[in-house]
Design a protein around this motif. Structure first.
Motif, PDB file in Angstrom:
ATOM      1  N   ASP A  31      56.508  55.682 -35.727  1.00 27.53           N
ATOM      2  CA  ASP A  31      55.769  57.007 -35.924  1.00 27.53           C
ATOM      3  C   ASP A  31      54.666  57.573 -34.701  1.00 27.53           C
ATOM      4  O   ASP A  31      54.287  58.585 -34.702  1.00 27.53           O
ATOM      5  N   VAL A  35      56.964  61.088 -31.806  1.00 27.67           N
ATOM      6  CA  VAL A  35      56.519  62.563 -31.530  1.00 27.67           C
ATOM      7  C   VAL A  35      56.670  62.713 -29.849  1.00 27.67           C
ATOM      8  O   VAL A  35      56.570  64.039 -29.550  1.00 27.67           O
ATOM      9  N   ILE A  56      48.160  67.945 -32.478  1.00 25.36           N
ATOM     10  CA  ILE A  56      49.170  67.635 -33.450  1.00 25.36           C
ATOM     11  C   ILE A  56      49.455  66.151 -33.310  1.00 25.36           C
ATOM     12  O   ILE A  56      49.511  65.236 -34.178  1.00 25.36           O
ATOM     13  N   GLY A  60      47.625  62.435 -36.196  1.00 23.98           N
ATOM     14  CA  GLY A  60      48.272  61.268 -36.725  1.00 23.98           C
ATOM     15  C   GLY A  60      46.988  60.100 -36.430  1.00 23.98           C
ATOM     16  O   GLY A  60      46.821  59.349 -37.227  1.00 23.98           O
ATOM     17  N   TRP A  97      57.831  64.789 -44.924  1.00 23.26           N
ATOM     18  CA  TRP A  97      56.783  65.873 -44.858  1.00 23.26           C
ATOM     19  C   TRP A  97      56.779  66.408 -43.619  1.00 23.26           C
ATOM     20  O   TRP A  97      56.935  67.625 -43.077  1.00 23.26           O
ATOM     21  N   SER A  98      56.774  65.546 -42.302  1.00 26.08           N
ATOM     22  CA  SER A  98      56.785  66.060 -40.999  1.00 26.08           C
ATOM     23  C   SER A  98      58.037  66.762 -40.673  1.00 26.08           C
ATOM     24  O   SER A  98      57.918  67.851 -40.053  1.00 26.08           O
ATOM     25  N   ALA A 101      58.125  70.455 -42.088  1.00 23.57           N
ATOM     26  CA  ALA A 101      56.907  71.415 -41.642  1.00 23.57           C
ATOM     27  C   ALA A 101      57.574  72.502 -41.307  1.00 23.57           C
ATOM     28  O   ALA A 101      58.396  72.791 -40.258  1.00 23.57           O
ATOM     29  N   LEU A 107      52.678  70.637 -39.655  1.00 26.55           N
ATOM     30  CA  LEU A 107      52.875  69.639 -39.168  1.00 26.55           C
ATOM     31  C   LEU A 107      51.675  68.802 -38.502  1.00 26.55           C
ATOM     32  O   LEU A 107      51.530  67.534 -38.619  1.00 26.55           O
ATOM     33  N   SER A 110      50.704  66.993 -41.920  1.00 27.15           N
ATOM     34  CA  SER A 110      51.565  65.824 -42.399  1.00 27.15           C
ATOM     35  C   SER A 110      51.426  64.586 -41.479  1.00 27.15           C
ATOM     36  O   SER A 110      51.540  63.574 -41.891  1.00 27.15           O
ATOM     37  N   ARG A 111      51.115  64.957 -40.062  1.00 24.20           N
ATOM     38  CA  ARG A 111      50.795  64.026 -39.365  1.00 24.20           C
ATOM     39  C   ARG A 111      49.474  63.014 -39.569  1.00 24.20           C
ATOM     40  O   ARG A 111      49.363  62.113 -39.582  1.00 24.20           O
ATOM     41  N   PHE A 176      62.151  62.978 -37.044  1.00 23.91           N
ATOM     42  CA  PHE A 176      61.082  62.620 -38.121  1.00 23.91           C
ATOM     43  C   PHE A 176      61.798  62.053 -39.339  1.00 23.91           C
ATOM     44  O   PHE A 176      61.229  60.853 -39.685  1.00 23.91           O
TER      45      PHE A 176
END
Length: 484
Positions: A31, A35, A56, A60, A97-98, A101, A107, A110-111, A176
């Protein structure tokens, strides 16, 4: 004191337990890295700027800060195993979820949610492994967490490459989704693993502690091992809260936890992990897929040399690996900066030299401060506050990781001299030379700091490390003092 010999513990069971728990590191790495390859696609898909990309990416990391900040105490209250199970659920939900988005804001949120699991696993997993490991192989087993992080990053790059399609900008969504699979593996595996004997004994559950210990300890040494852990707990009768962490006798441990994680992040490692394809585009690669292929090479090198580190960490020791790695980081970053300074005059040679020095940088990071940071923060705190101490180290990681991710493009722009701009896919962009030189200077400062504060904990029982701090010992003299 227990003298560990080759047959003093259930070697295969311990390695199996550590491997399952370290899957949390794989999720952490996946994760973190996924990205990187998704950025070029969802940036074009949503039509957003570099500033929004930084938001973004940083979301996270802010989530990871939240996870590390609030879950240290929870880990001490609920147990290491339950918290890891909880993080697996968040990993699965966050991945879905990501991928679903529908806007940059979704996004980001979710991150942020997914980052909580990253922050939780970043200290709960190494802590769990450290507490089920004999001193003789503790370094190898805890370093498996860093190895799984690197494998997770490599898997994320391969996943990005599998789904990358310049003709389909929505290809970032399945990148994702794939993160759900390792989350299920972690949850299923941890469901059948025991809680750590240390934590069970700390909560007064001696029978359960004995039962858990029987799965990993030589039966002839079970009671002696239990008695040794008890003795360590009895030295910490007072309530273990945040005040305990800041007591004078733990000052060195706190400085080490914060310091090593500061330098682990501020040498700029996650500029490579988050923005690798973008950096390779700056170096001269023509398209996104070629840049992702180069990123896969970074992932492979990262995994290979983390394995090298695991082999040597309990042979050469922590200090030797630290200074070897940090010295190499300084040199490789300085050379990488020079490649970008002279990129216009070097042509294709500059592109391939840039790749070479990125690989060299990854090699030195992977054999040293990468795994050493996670290992050392699990070793230097006493049992009663080990969860909180690891939480402090993890919190430091995510704070400075967030700073690096949020400021990279800003530093690149600020340190780009007029006329030194680079053209990427028809657009003028900054030159990262100044940023890499900035990180090299920080790495140099890390060498100086490490001379005074990096302890040699190779083969030293956790109880002896605690005793050394209580006696006012310095980090540099820990190994010698515990040997005398």
């Amino acid at each position: 004191m227990i003298k560990y010999m080759k047959t003093d513990y259930n070697k295969y069971m311990i390695y199996f337990i550590a491997l399952i728990a370290a899957t949390g590191g794989l999720l952490f790495g996946f994760d973190t890295g996924v990205v990187s390859g998704a950025i070029p696609y969802f940036q074009s898909y949503f039509g957003i700027s570099d500033s929004v990309i930084e938001n973004i990416t940083t979301a996270g990391l802010v989530g990871a800060v939240i996870g590390a900040l609030f879950c240290g105490r929870i880990t001490d209250l609920l147990g290491r195993r339950r918290v890891i199970l909880f993080s697996a659920v968040i990993f699965a939900v966050g991945a879905l979820w990501s991928g679903f988005a529908g806007s940059p804001v979704q996004l980001i949120v979710s991150r942020l949610f997914l980052g909580i699991a990253i922050g939780v696993s970043s200290f709960a997993v190494p802590l769990y492994i450290a507490e089920i490991s004999p001193a003789k192989i503790r370094g190898q087993l805890v370093s498996m967490f860093q190895l799984m992080i690197t494998i997770g990053i490599l898997v994320s790059y391969l996943s990005d490459l599998l789904f990358a399609d310049d003709a389909n900008l929505a290809c970032w969504r399945p990148m994702f989704y794939i993160g759900v699979a390792p989350a299920i593996i972690l949850f299923a595996g941890m469901w059948f693993l025991p809680e750590t004997p240390c934590w069970l004994l700390l909560r007064g559950r001696e029978d359960e502690s004995r039962k858990a210990l029987s799965r990993i300890e030589n039966p002839a040494l079970l009671e002696a091992s239990l008695a040794q852990t008890k003795a360590g707990i009895e030295q910490n009768e007072a309530s273990a809260g945040w005040r305990e962490i800041f007591k004078p006798w733990l000052r060195n441990a706190l400085i080490i936890a914060v310091g090593i994680m500061f330098f682990q992040q501020m040498v700029g490692i996650n500029t490579i992990m988050y923005y690798c394809p973008r950096i390779f585009l700056m170096a001269g690669f023509a398209d996104n897929i070629s840049a992702i292929w180069a990123s896969v090479g970074v992932g492979v090198v990262n995994v290979i040399f983390t394995i090298v580190s695991i082999y040597f960490v309990d042979r050469l020791g922590r200090r030797k690996l630290y200074f070897l790695g940090m010295s190499g980081i300084v040199v490789s970053l300085a050379c990488l900066a020079l490649c970008f300074v002279f990129s216009q005059s070097m042509g294709d040679a500059g592109k391939w030299l840039s790749i070479a020095f990125v690989f060299l940088y990854i090699i030195f990071f992977a054999i040293s401060i990468g795994p050493l940071g996670w290992l050392i923060i699990t070793e230097i705190f006493p049992l009663k506050v080990r969860g909180l101490g690891s939480s402090v180290g993890s919190l430091t990681v995510w704070v400075f990781n967030s700073i690096v991710a949020f400021t990279f493009f800003k530093i690149v722009k600020a340190f780009t001299l007029p006329g030194a701009e680079i053209i990427v896919q028809g657009k003028s962009t900054g030159n990262p030379a100044g940023a890499f030189l900035f990180y090299a200077i920080i790495a140099l400062a890390g060498i100086i700091w490490g001379y005074f504060y990096i302890p040699e904990t190779k083969g030293v029982p956790l109880e002896k490390i605690e005793k050394h701090w209580r006696e006012g010992g310095s980090p540099r003299k820990l190994k010698k003092a515990c040997r005398d």
